[in-house]
Enzyme design. Structure first.
Site, PDB file in Angstrom:
ATOM      1  N   HIS A 134       0.754  -1.176  -0.064  1.00  0.00           N
ATOM      2  CA  HIS A 134      -0.116   0.055   0.071  1.00  0.00           C
ATOM      3  C   HIS A 134       0.811   0.442  -0.186  1.00  0.00           C
ATOM      4  O   HIS A 134       1.648   1.270   1.088  1.00  0.00           O
ATOM      5  CB  HIS A 134      -0.949  -0.051   1.084  1.00  0.00           C
ATOM      6  CG  HIS A 134      -1.652  -1.222   0.569  1.00  0.00           C
ATOM      7  ND1 HIS A 134      -2.373  -2.112   1.252  1.00  0.00           N
ATOM      8  CD2 HIS A 134      -3.159  -0.449   0.685  1.00  0.00           C
ATOM      9  CE1 HIS A 134      -3.207  -2.660   0.569  1.00  0.00           C
ATOM     10  NE2 HIS A 134      -4.169  -1.672   0.330  1.00  0.00           N
ATOM     11  N   ARG A 386      -5.113 -11.048  -4.501  1.00  0.00           N
ATOM     12  CA  ARG A 386      -6.237 -10.324  -4.716  1.00  0.00           C
ATOM     13  C   ARG A 386      -6.458  -9.682  -5.544  1.00  0.00           C
ATOM     14  O   ARG A 386      -5.568  -9.130  -6.360  1.00  0.00           O
ATOM     15  CB  ARG A 386      -5.685  -8.839  -3.741  1.00  0.00           C
ATOM     16  CG  ARG A 386      -7.308  -8.182  -3.652  1.00  0.00           C
ATOM     17  CD  ARG A 386      -6.910  -7.592  -2.298  1.00  0.00           C
ATOM     18  NE  ARG A 386      -6.476  -6.364  -2.375  1.00  0.00           N
ATOM     19  CZ  ARG A 386      -7.031  -5.338  -1.840  1.00  0.00           C
ATOM     20  NH1 ARG A 386      -7.442  -4.442  -1.342  1.00  0.00           N
ATOM     21  NH2 ARG A 386      -6.774  -4.314  -2.127  1.00  0.00           N
ATOM     22  N   GLU A 496     -16.163  -5.001   2.608  1.00  0.00           N
ATOM     23  CA  GLU A 496     -15.577  -3.313   2.961  1.00  0.00           C
ATOM     24  C   GLU A 496     -16.535  -2.494   3.194  1.00  0.00           C
ATOM     25  O   GLU A 496     -16.046  -1.116   2.608  1.00  0.00           O
ATOM     26  CB  GLU A 496     -14.437  -3.566   2.281  1.00  0.00           C
ATOM     27  CG  GLU A 496     -14.698  -4.205   0.861  1.00  0.00           C
ATOM     28  CD  GLU A 496     -12.830  -3.739   0.230  1.00  0.00           C
ATOM     29  OE1 GLU A 496     -11.996  -3.307   0.387  1.00  0.00           O
ATOM     30  OE2 GLU A 496     -12.974  -4.654  -0.835  1.00  0.00           O
ATOM     31  N   ASP A 533     -12.385   0.886   4.177  1.00  0.00           N
ATOM     32  CA  ASP A 533     -13.229   1.249   3.157  1.00  0.00           C
ATOM     33  C   ASP A 533     -14.578   1.292   3.599  1.00  0.00           C
ATOM     34  O   ASP A 533     -15.163   2.440   3.578  1.00  0.00           O
ATOM     35  CB  ASP A 533     -13.171   0.256   1.829  1.00  0.00           C
ATOM     36  CG  ASP A 533     -12.166   0.701   0.827  1.00  0.00           C
ATOM     37  OD1 ASP A 533     -10.657  -0.139   0.171  1.00  0.00           O
ATOM     38  OD2 ASP A 533     -12.658   1.368   0.203  1.00  0.00           O
ATOM     39  N   ARG A 571      -6.129  -4.163   8.057  1.00  0.00           N
ATOM     40  CA  ARG A 571      -5.693  -2.770   8.706  1.00  0.00           C
ATOM     41  C   ARG A 571      -4.411  -1.847   8.203  1.00  0.00           C
ATOM     42  O   ARG A 571      -3.499  -2.288   7.788  1.00  0.00           O
ATOM     43  CB  ARG A 571      -5.406  -2.756  10.065  1.00  0.00           C
ATOM     44  CG  ARG A 571      -7.136  -3.455  11.182  1.00  0.00           C
ATOM     45  CD  ARG A 571      -5.625  -4.190  12.407  1.00  0.00           C
ATOM     46  NE  ARG A 571      -6.629  -4.601  13.435  1.00  0.00           N
ATOM     47  CZ  ARG A 571      -7.767  -3.903  14.386  1.00  0.00           C
ATOM     48  NH1 ARG A 571      -7.755  -2.686  14.289  1.00  0.00           N
ATOM     49  NH2 ARG A 571      -8.749  -4.495  14.981  1.00  0.00           N
ATOM     50  N   ARG A 703      -9.660   5.894  -3.592  1.00  0.00           N
ATOM     51  CA  ARG A 703      -9.140   4.133  -2.896  1.00  0.00           C
ATOM     52  C   ARG A 703      -8.929   5.459  -1.437  1.00  0.00           C
ATOM     53  O   ARG A 703      -8.854   6.747  -1.505  1.00  0.00           O
ATOM     54  CB  ARG A 703      -7.828   3.863  -3.202  1.00  0.00           C
ATOM     55  CG  ARG A 703      -8.240   3.755  -4.415  1.00  0.00           C
ATOM     56  CD  ARG A 703      -7.031   2.692  -4.748  1.00  0.00           C
ATOM     57  NE  ARG A 703      -7.373   1.258  -4.137  1.00  0.00           N
ATOM     58  CZ  ARG A 703      -7.327  -0.352  -5.163  1.00  0.00           C
ATOM     59  NH1 ARG A 703      -6.938  -0.002  -5.970  1.00  0.00           N
ATOM     60  NH2 ARG A 703      -7.958  -1.165  -3.477  1.00  0.00           N
TER      61      ARG A 703
HETATM   62  P1  PGA Z   1      -7.047  -0.918  -0.651  1.00  0.00           P
HETATM   63  O1  PGA Z   1      -6.693  -0.719   1.185  1.00  0.00           O
HETATM   64  O2  PGA Z   1      -7.232   0.380  -1.084  1.00  0.00           O
HETATM   65  O3  PGA Z   1      -6.332  -1.383  -1.189  1.00  0.00           O
HETATM   66  O4  PGA Z   1      -8.556  -1.300  -0.503  1.00  0.00           O
HETATM   67  C1  PGA Z   1      -7.453   0.004   2.162  1.00  0.00           C
HETATM   68  C2  PGA Z   1      -6.021   0.889   2.784  1.00  0.00           C
HETATM   69  O5  PGA Z   1      -5.175   0.127   3.147  1.00  0.00           O
HETATM   70  O6  PGA Z   1      -6.407   1.996   3.542  1.00  0.00           O
END
Ligand code: PGA
Length: 871
Positions: A134, A386, A496, A533, A571, A703
């Site tokens: 991320h 994923r 989510e 999310d 998380r 996102r």
């Molecule tokens: P994602 O993760 O956008 O990959 O679903 C969201 C985040 O970790 O805040």
């Protein structure tokens, strides 16, 4: 805390010298005067803020770039000082659970737990840490490396080499702190492997030794040899949700890279073991395992290890070639595919040494190596895949149309399930040989073929983003069958959104009731809970209660169905994305939530903060382990029905308030885009994936990371608190105070929510946020900002009144002081950012390397460093 301040000051002085050497003493004097002004203001005095703002707006772009760089570096230095301080003696008296195991042991004694319960809990201790790519790490790797070196020097205390520190600081100052180009997913994966090699590799055996000592102190027995409570997984190069750069080809490359790296590291370990295990005495069991010609060898251990070294060397060579060329070079030679191939002979060595009364040798380096292999497996990590549920539906849509069955996308859920179930039971191949799918569909199928060609031990689980129906799960099971995977990956739906979390129990109930489903799940179900999310969808309070309820219902369902459930917590680092202290987080989950092990994402900057150095990694692992053991030995209480009812009504109220702004105010998106650097953030090349899933759309397509990141930059921190205070106030007005106090005293879930809110409020700053609005937001929208800030102020007083405190973080000296140390550097950075945003927007400057744009980016990374996360 004075030690921390002194350290920050000393580093600041050194940095000042570097700046003066480069830019001259006048420049340093200007920076110093801004720093002092920032310090005096401390985020409070509006007039002083405006005067500093005026001073900053006089600077030309080049000057602002220098100032932004200086304050950003100061904050990085403050972080280094804090890292050192965290593990210092003085800090131990301030932080919660300085020695997590000692606290656990104290509880064990105080609460008269039974030894056998402890042993049982130990047997259920499973921590699966999932490193993700991320895009929340703002610091370049090259700088992280320099910071680590500075840190290593400082750790030497009085022996620190100041010249070396000065040199590193100069290197740092003369390096561009902003990446020019986005990392590729391969870069991200190598970064993940480097974290393992540089830190966790050393930390794991140290952690295991500590765990062993504490277990022995409690039960009188060492841990069984096969104990492997930690496992590492990864999304780097496997998570393709919204990231077109993660392709099947790339996943194959990352797998090869990981296997090569594992073979290299194990190779070094075995080389050293072989050097050390020169003993002659061996058990009959070990001798029996040697080939005939070596049975009389004087170095039986070396003989046993020799072929393993060869296997590792060949695996490394082949995998390196495959990572380079994309092709396996020699498919005939056997490669390491299964960790048991290493573990079994090493266990033999261990038992033989123990039998020969050489326990100190058996339990030394050999045991460390065994524990590493048991943890890191054949590829250091297990790679998860994923993908978004829509992408799977598209596969079926094209296929059913090709087969003349109509369009899967137009089918009802019941029709989809009927089709998928029939196909899962059908022995005929699903995919016709003459089908030529579109490239997007082919990509999904190619990925599944890569799984089919990879050793099962190298792979983790398959996660479906935005899962909402049973068909989402059946579909992935079917695709795995269709691609001929012999050991299909466990399929985990990721729930989510508020609605999907509320529906999770029904989805799983339906799946478990289907004939054949449990067999396909091989007795083990994974479900992923999406924290960010859902918070973006409903606000943090409603989301966290929905997460709790969903987990609770799923735990009970799987207990009834006698199926092992592992909850996988998605998380982020920031509280608005489910972050926060691990210990509190685990104990605030519903009872039974860790019985099937803890699986949790570790991402971006949190990887560095928690696992970036062996000492930190040992501490983080110990915090996880002790919290899980505690939750297993003394599960948190079941919430009383009246607590649940109150949470239901509070979260309804909170969600309404949150959505009344975020969804219902027609101008909200405009306000958000103007008052935060959201649009400009997309320029920061932090990660390989684009900032949005789709290139069009509003908040819903954004996102969660940039959403939270943007609100952290202007310090309104909106999504992390909006709705909570209103709900609390409403409950208080309805005479719920005694009930709320009861929840605070006896329910860790609620207590930890309160602690998080204190943290979020203390990170917010209404005055700073007002300055963003004043300069950047159209007049007619400023009213909305004012409303929100008034709400923030009211919410803070409501919480303080409820807590009986006059200030935030009154009982968390550490948290408050850590923020204080940074404040004087943060204020100027915010003011710079406001000025720079105004300039960039007015000039429509799209030249990414102009001083103005660069300064803006530096201000963003600097604020993120100061807030210790991107949001
Ligand atoms: P994602 O993760 O956008 O990959 O679903 C969201 C985040 O970790 O805040």
């Amino acid at each position: 805390m004075s030690a921390l301040r002194n350290q920050v000051k000393a580093l600041g002085t050194l940095l000042g010298q570097t700046i003066a050497e480069d830019k001259g003493p006048e420049c340093l004097a200007l920076i110093e005067s801004i720093r002092l002004q920032g310090k005096a203001i401390d985020g409070g005095d509006q007039k002083a803020l405006l005067s500093l703002m005026g001073k900053i707006s006089e600077g030309d772009d080049e000057t602002l770039l220098t100032i932004a760089r200086a304050f950003s570096q100061f904050l990085n230095m403050a972080n280094i000082a804090e890292q050192i301080y965290t593990v210092s003696d003085e800090a131990q008296s301030l932080i919660d659970r300085p020695d997590p195991f000692a606290s656990l042991q104290a509880q064990f004694d105080a609460k008269h737990w039974h030894k056998s319960d402890f042993a049982k809990a130990m047997a259920s201790l499973h921590i699966d840490l999932v490193l993700t790519a991320h895009p929340t790490e703002v610091t370049r790797r090259t700088l992280i490396h320099k910071y680590r070196e500075i840190e290593a020097q400082l750790r030497r205390g009085a022996d620190a080499d100041n010249e070396r520190i000065q040199e590193l600081m100069a290197q740092d100052w003369h390096t561009n702190s902003i990446r020019r180009i986005r990392p590729t997913p391969v870069d991200e994966a190598s970064w993940g492997l480097a974290v393992i090699e540089d830190s966790l590799w050393t930390a794991l055996p140290l952690f295991m030794r500590q765990l062993d000592q504490h277990a022995q102190a409690i039960t009188g027995e060492p841990l069984p040899l096969a104990t492997a409570p930690v496992r590492m997984s990864s999304w780097m190069g496997g998570d393709r949700d919204g990231n077109p750069f993660v392709t099947a080809k790339l996943t194959r490359e990352v797998i090869a890279m990981s296997r090569a790296k594992a073979a290299e590291l194990y190779g070094k370990d075995l080389e050293q073991l072989s050097m050390e295990l020169s003993m002659m005495d061996a058990s009959p069991g070990l001798i029996a395992a040697l080939p005939e010609e070596h049975k009389n060898s004087e170095q039986p251990y070396r003989e046993l290890i020799r072929p393993l070294r060869k296997l590792l060397a060949v695996t490394r060579e082949q995998m390196e070639a495959q990572a380079r060329t994309g092709k396996a070079t020699n498919t005939q030679v056997p490669l390491l595919e299964n960790a048991q191939e290493l573990i079994a002979p090493l266990h033999l060595c261990y038992h033989s040494l123990m039998e020969c009364n050489l326990a100190s040798i058996a339990r030394g380096n050999l045991l460390d190596v065994i524990r590493r292999i048991q943890c890191f497996g054949v590829g250091l990590i297990r790679l998860d895949i994923r993908q978004h549920s829509e992408r799977h539906n598209d596969v079926l849509s094209e296929l059913t149309q090709f087969l003349g069955l109509g369009d899967y996308l137009n089918w009802s859920e019941a029709e989809r399930q009927t089709f998928l179930r029939a196909e899962l039971d059908n022995r005929r191949p699903l995919v016709p040989a003459d089908w030529a799918p579109s490239s997007d569909v082919a990509e999904v199928l190619d990925t599944i073929s890569v799984i089919a060609q990879t050793p099962a031990e190298m792979m983790g689980i398959y996660i479906i983003s935005m899962a909402s129906q049973p068909s989402d799960v059946l579909l992935v099971q079917l695709l795995q069958k269709a691609c001929g995977i012999r050991a299909p990956l466990p399929v985990a739906p990721l729930f989510e959104t508020l609605e999907d979390l509320d529906n999770a129990e029904q989805v799983m109930t339906d799946l478990l009731a289907m004939p054949g489903y449990k067999e396909r799940s091989k007795g083990h179900q994974y479900v992923m809970i999406g924290y960010s999310d859902s918070a973006k969808d409903a606000g943090v309070l409603a989301a966290s209660w929905a997460q709790y309820r969903a987990q609770d219902a799923l735990i009970k369902l799987h207990q009834r169905e006698d199926l092992k459930l592992t909850l996988f917590h998605g998380r982020g680092g920031a509280i608005g994305r489910g972050g926060g202290p691990a210990h509190g987080a685990i104990l605030s989950q519903p009872p039974g939530s860790v019985t099937g092990g803890l699986r949790v994402t570790e991402q971006g900057e949190t990887i560095r903060y928690k696992f970036g150095m062996p000492k930190l990694a040992v501490r983080s692992l110990s915090l996880y382990a002790s919290a899980i053991l505690e939750a297993l030995l003394a599960p948190p209480p079941e919430p009383k029905p009246e607590w649940r009812d109150l949470m239901d009504s509070m979260s309804e109220k909170a969600c309404k308030t949150y959505r009344s702004y975020v969804r219902e105010q027609p101008d909200f998106v405009r306000y958000f885009r103007q008052g935060t650097p959201e649009q400009e953030l997309a320029q920061l090349p932090l990660g390989s994936r684009p900032a949005k899933r789709k290139s069009t759309g509003g908040i819903e397509s954004l996102r969660a990371i940039p959403w939270i990141f943007a609100w952290t930059q202007n310090r309104l921190m909106l999504p992390s608190w909006l709705g909570f205070g209103t709900a609390l106030e409403d409950a208080l007005q309805h005479n719920a105070e005694p009930l709320l106090k009861d929840m605070q005293a006896h329910w860790p879930f609620f207590r930890s929510r309160l602690a998080m809110m204190e943290m979020v409020y203390s990170k917010s700053n209404a005055k700073i946020s007002a300055l963003y609005d004043a300069k950047l937001v159209e007049k007619e929208l400023i009213g909305m900002g004012e409303d929100l800030r008034n709400l923030l102020t009211t919410d803070i007083s409501t919480l303080l009144k409820f807590l009986g405190q006059s200030t935030l973080l009154e009982k968390d000296g550490w948290g408050q002081q850590s923020l204080d140390v940074r404040q004087s550097y943060l204020v100027p950075l915010h003011l710079l950012q406001i000025e720079l945003l105004a300039r960039v927007r007015a000039s429509h400057d799209e030249n990414q390397v102009s001083d103005c744009n660069r300064a803006l980016m530096v201000s963003m990374t600097g604020i993120a460093a100061g807030m210790r996360n991107t949001g």
